[in-house]
Enzyme design. Structure first.
Site, PDB file in Angstrom:
ATOM      1  N   ASP A   1      -0.007   2.816   4.695  1.00  0.00           N
ATOM      2  CA  ASP A   1       1.495   3.143   4.243  1.00  0.00           C
ATOM      3  C   ASP A   1       1.411   3.283   2.487  1.00  0.00           C
ATOM      4  OD1 ASP A   1       3.615   3.592   3.960  1.00  0.00           O
ATOM      5  OD2 ASP A   1       4.482   2.055   5.881  1.00  0.00           O
ATOM      6  N   TRP A   2       3.014   3.426   1.752  1.00  0.00           N
ATOM      7  CA  TRP A   2       2.843   2.774   0.679  1.00  0.00           C
ATOM      8  C   TRP A   2       2.188   2.405  -0.609  1.00  0.00           C
ATOM      9  CZ3 TRP A   2       5.470   7.295  -1.948  1.00  0.00           C
ATOM     10  CH2 TRP A   2       5.826   7.102  -3.084  1.00  0.00           C
TER      11      TRP A   2
END
Ligand code: BGC
Length: 763
Positions: free
Chosen positions: A308-309
């Site tokens: 994820d980010w």
């Protein structure tokens, strides 16, 4: 469009002519061809190419301006593009630069990026990814349907599949082949700000819905890759806040949180995104037990795993389990990450290659990941067209896509309460609103398209009306269309409405005596941590508005627009009717109005338990010690509305539940359960038969109820129907003390509404 017949990895030059549409060629199976192709491409890649392939940057990194602060109009910065794609060989780009673009603009961006990719030595096309979570959220004018919590409330998996298939058409037509959807986190805590992105609290409902959505995305006429997120254990943090620690023992993980991922992997999901948070003190991005032992070995996932980010960096900057960036990279790669959503620095591929040269990561380990990335690009056909967008002229007609979004909105609307006596027809309940009197409409979500759509709509937070599709009605606008503008007496208020605002509306109601008031309650959009709350009780001013209106003698219908149920027991008690609309999307206003008017007979059912109290986050599959009180005082299980609850305008009664196999079953048997439905009303209605199982005694404390099967049927007015559902005895098990799935013999029962039947399961 570029055609790759002369490139180093061209399909024809490798003798794999069948795929390229040539005559003749070697006779190999598709799987062999894929492997041969991927191996051959991989063998020609340098270390830097491989490190680049494992890197994903956000679009901002190749645009004019600073990340998060691009210059308008957004445009590619050719020197940044060269640096990212050609020099650093970045294999994937994601996101928009902050807001939606037209299909033409998307084509410009993606065409320019792929053209640059074709000039690097490997010429590998870029894999573009996006969060198109309820339709093509970042393509302006796209058809936007309900968010996942609303899709779950339809209990209609065929419709959800169709909706996803239509969404894929617009995403792919925008030039994007990879979607960061569906969310398969099981939403078991209403405080969690991403609850609306889930399919609710049941592992079974989330599994069935997840499979439908994955098939819709991947198996339609215009397929895109699905991403199962956020693997795993994200949705039940102790504080209820985004990306805060979760404590989930392995047994619970396997029992409640893994099943939807397992089912969607089984259905062929192509990629998985990792949970940003920590579980049991270990950030999931650094947990090889979760990312390898469970995901690869137990669930058999062969696709690609993306972070994820910024999550590799978070291993040192937030989680504090790594010394520095390089340490964090080693940790995440060891744990099993294939691609890093970096997404706002250029260092990742440089450091990754450096770590290989230093011997801290093996090149063979990079090969393992790059093989999966190339495989995904191959499966998406990027090697056939260089990832170039399809012709704009082929962009699908909206009229062909709107049906499933609008239908899903209609089927999601859930009538929770309909008790007030109708003002004009005293023998009828308050809904549907008939008659011809004035309807006072108010409340902060009454006139906001953004409130209906929620987050990830035009922008990340979904709160900027500038990116709404013109012409889509708000709730009050749709009510004017359906009831006639002359009947609607609208009083606009914001989330910040004051006591003075409330007093004015109430005085007006007392004076004008409308037929009824419709008060639109709920939340304005939020996404991720911006939706963290300290208190789950619904805002005081909204409750005051509804209660003060009621105190004038006006009948009050509450409509809740929001993705998580907030506590409001005192207000609920005075409402004459209460309707949950979730986040129904661009067609939601009309759906709400059609339900209120009775043009549509509601069929939505809650996919989550609506808590009565702030500290009572219980689910339908609670334990017995959460159900009854030890003393003889009030039961512990007193939800405001239980999971599965929802009314229609024709009451259906359920009788005669019977297990057709008799009172004994042998392990492995499939049980057929019959119930009789009777529609005592005067309207045809869609009934969802929801079947729960109970294990009477088990070595791990059994649940009071567990969702085992559901089926939707149309019951015509005044008619009686028999419905059969099937449950395999193999599905009556649980994760035992050894953390393995087991089915124990003994007494079980099934329940639909208040009907039950029991049987003995023997080995
Ligand atoms: C979210 C993901 C999303 C990603 C890319 C993250 O902040 O947690 O759900 O897919 O951003 O936009």
């Amino acid at each position: 469009m570029r055609r790759f017949t002369t490139l180093p990895w061209s399909l024809c030059s490798m003798g794999l002519c069948c795929l390229a549409g040539c005559q003749g060629g070697v006779q190999t199976s598709p799987a062999d061809e894929r492997t041969a192709f991927v191996d051959s491409v991989l063998s020609a890649l340098s270390l830097e190419d491989k490190a680049g392939e494992m890197t994903q940057l956000t679009l901002d990194m190749v645009c004019v301006g600073k990340p998060y602060h691009l210059e308008e109009p957004h445009r590619i910065d050719t020197s940044k593009l060269k640096k990212a794609i050609v020099d650093l060989r970045v294999g994937s780009i994601l996101n928009c630069g902050g807001h939606a673009y037209s299909p033409t603009k998307w084509h410009d961006f993606i065409g320019t990026i792929q053209t640059a990719a074709a000039t690097k030595e490997s010429q590998l096309p870029v894999l573009y990814g996006i969060d198109a979570i309820h339709g093509a959220t970042y393509t302006s004018g796209a058809v936007l349907g309900p968010q996942q919590i609303g899709l779950a409330a339809t209990w209609d998996t065929a419709l959800v599949r169709k909706f996803a298939e239509n969404a894929a058409k617009e995403v792919r037509a925008s030039g994007i082949p990879w979607n960061f959807s569906p969310v398969l986190d099981v939403g078991r805590d209403a405080r969690w700000p991403r609850l609306w992105e889930t399919f609710g609290e049941s592992p079974k409902l989330a599994s069935d819905m997840g499979v439908a959505m994955v098939k819709g995305y991947q198996e339609g006429p215009s397929p895109i890759a699905a991403t199962l997120k956020h693997y795993v254990g994200y949705s039940r943090p102790l504080t209820g806040k985004d990306r805060t620690p979760a404590w989930i023992p392995e047994r619970q993980l396997r029992q409640y949180f893994l099943p939807p991922f397992a089912a969607a992997i089984e259905a062929g999901a192509m990629s998985v995104m990792v949970n940003s948070g920590e579980m049991n003190g270990i950030p999931v991005h650094a947990d090889s037990f979760v990312l390898r032992d469970i995901l690869r070995d137990d669930l058999g996932f062969e696709g690609m795993v993306v972070t994820d980010w910024e999550d590799i960096k978070y291993l040192y900057s937030r989680h504090k389990v790594a010394e520095d960036y390089k340490d964090a990279i080693v940790m995440a790669i060891d744990a099993g990450i294939d691609m890093s959503m970096v997404p706002t620095d250029y260092k990742f591929p440089v450091l990754l290659a450096e770590l290989v040269r230093e011997g801290r990561i093996s090149e063979a380990r990079l090969d393992e990941s790059v093989r999966r990335i190339l495989g995904l690009k191959y499966d998406l056909g990027l090697f056939e067209d260089g990832g170039m967008p399809p012709a704009l002229a082929d962009y699908p007609e909206k009229s062909g896509l709107e049906g499933s979004a609008a239908r899903a909105a209609l089927e999601s609307i859930t009538v929770l309460k309909n008790e007030g006596q109708h003002a004009i027809y005293p023998d009828q309940p308050i809904l549907p609103i008939g008659g011809n009197g004035k309807i006072l409409v108010t409340g902060p979500t009454a006139n906001s398209l953004n409130a209906l759509n929620g987050g990830w709509t035009g922008t990340w937070q979904g709160d900027d009306p500038a990116y709404n599709t013109p012409g889509r009605p708000t709730a009050v606008e749709a009510m004017s269309e359906v009831f006639g503008a002359n009947r609607i007496d609208f009083h606009e208020v914001g989330m910040d409405m004051t006591q003075e605002d409330i007093d004015q509306i109430v005085a007006h109601a007392a004076h004008t005596r409308p037929q009824c008031a419709v008060v639109f309650l709920g939340e304005m959009p939020y996404t991720e941590f911006k939706g963290n709350i300290e208190d789950i009780e619904l805002f005081e001013n909204q409750q005051e508005l509804a209660q003060a209106l009621k105190a004038t003698g006006t009948q009050v219908i509450g409509v809740y627009v929001g993705g998580r149920p907030r506590t409001l027991a005192e207000t609920d008690a005075i409402l004459d009717a209460f309707v949950m609309a979730y986040l129904p999307g661009d067609y939601g206003a009309r759906a709400i109005a059609d339900v209120l008017s009775g043009d549509f007979n509601p069929s939505g059912r809650l996919p989550i338990t609506w808590p009565r109290y702030a500290s009572a986050h219980l689910t339908h599959d609670r334990k017995h010690t959460e159900n009854d009180s030890i003393s003889n005082s009030e039961a512990l299980w007193r939800p405001l509305y239980p999971f599965g609850h929802g009314l229609s305008y024709s009451e259906v009664s359920t009788t005669g539940l019977e297990i057709l196999n008799g009172d004994t079953a042998v392990m492995g048997d499939v049980l057929d359960i019959k119930v009789t439905l009777e529609n005592g009303g005067n309207r045809s209605t869609t009934e969802t038969v929801i079947l729960y199982s109970q294990d009477h005694v088990a070595s791990i404390t059994p649940a009071v109820d567990e969702l085992k099967a559901f089926k939707q049927v149309v019951v015509p007015a005044g008619s009686t129907l028999e419905v059969e559902l099937a449950v395999s005895t193999e599905d009556l098990g649980f994760i035992g003390r050894e953390n393995k799935y087991i089915v124990e013999p003994g007494k079980f029962s099934f329940r639909v509404q208040n009907q039950t039947d029991e049987f003995l399961l023997v080995p």
